[in-house]
Write a protein that holds these residues in place. Structure first.
Motif, PDB file in Angstrom:
ATOM      1  N   ASN A  36       0.808  -1.152  -0.107  1.00 37.69           N
ATOM      2  CA  ASN A  36      -0.083   0.020   0.129  1.00 37.69           C
ATOM      3  C   ASN A  36       0.761   1.221   0.036  1.00 37.69           C
ATOM      4  O   ASN A  36       0.332   2.470  -0.030  1.00 37.69           O
ATOM      5  N   GLN A  37       2.168   1.092  -0.115  1.00 38.38           N
ATOM      6  CA  GLN A  37       3.075   2.547   0.037  1.00 38.38           C
ATOM      7  C   GLN A  37       3.244   2.789  -1.299  1.00 38.38           C
ATOM      8  O   GLN A  37       3.874   1.803  -2.254  1.00 38.38           O
ATOM      9  N   PRO A  38       2.742   3.681  -2.020  1.00 39.17           N
ATOM     10  CA  PRO A  38       2.737   4.163  -3.307  1.00 39.17           C
ATOM     11  C   PRO A  38       4.458   4.612  -3.725  1.00 39.17           C
ATOM     12  O   PRO A  38       5.171   5.253  -2.557  1.00 39.17           O
ATOM     13  N   LYS A  39       4.856   4.209  -4.733  1.00 37.94           N
ATOM     14  CA  LYS A  39       6.256   4.773  -5.040  1.00 37.94           C
ATOM     15  C   LYS A  39       6.173   6.108  -5.320  1.00 37.94           C
ATOM     16  O   LYS A  39       5.494   6.843  -5.975  1.00 37.94           O
ATOM     17  N   LEU A  40       7.149   6.868  -4.735  1.00 36.73           N
ATOM     18  CA  LEU A  40       7.439   8.329  -5.108  1.00 36.73           C
ATOM     19  C   LEU A  40       8.443   8.603  -5.991  1.00 36.73           C
ATOM     20  O   LEU A  40       9.648   8.099  -5.908  1.00 36.73           O
TER      21      LEU A  40
END
Length: 63
Positions: A57-61
């Protein structure tokens, strides 16, 4: 490039693999998928897999 030559890095084992599944932004190779499915919560590996799945759930930056 032939599709059979395309490889992605597995988010669990960190190896390049040609086949697997995508869960949101995480690629999981077939081998790791099978290991995860057959791991019981009482097994030591279970926590390892949970930690790896936290990255789903951690979107890529992108900068």
């Amino acid at each position: 490039m032939n599709l059979s030559e395309h490889k992605e890095v597995c988010g669990v084992c960190d190896l390049e693999k040609p086949k697997g599944i995508h869960l949101y932004n995480l690629f999981i190779c077939c081998e790791c998928e099978q290991k995860m499915v057959h791991t019981e919560p009482s097994e030591e590996q279970y926590k390892f897999y949970l930690d790896k799945l936290k990255h789903i759930n951690q979107p890529k930056l992108y900068s």
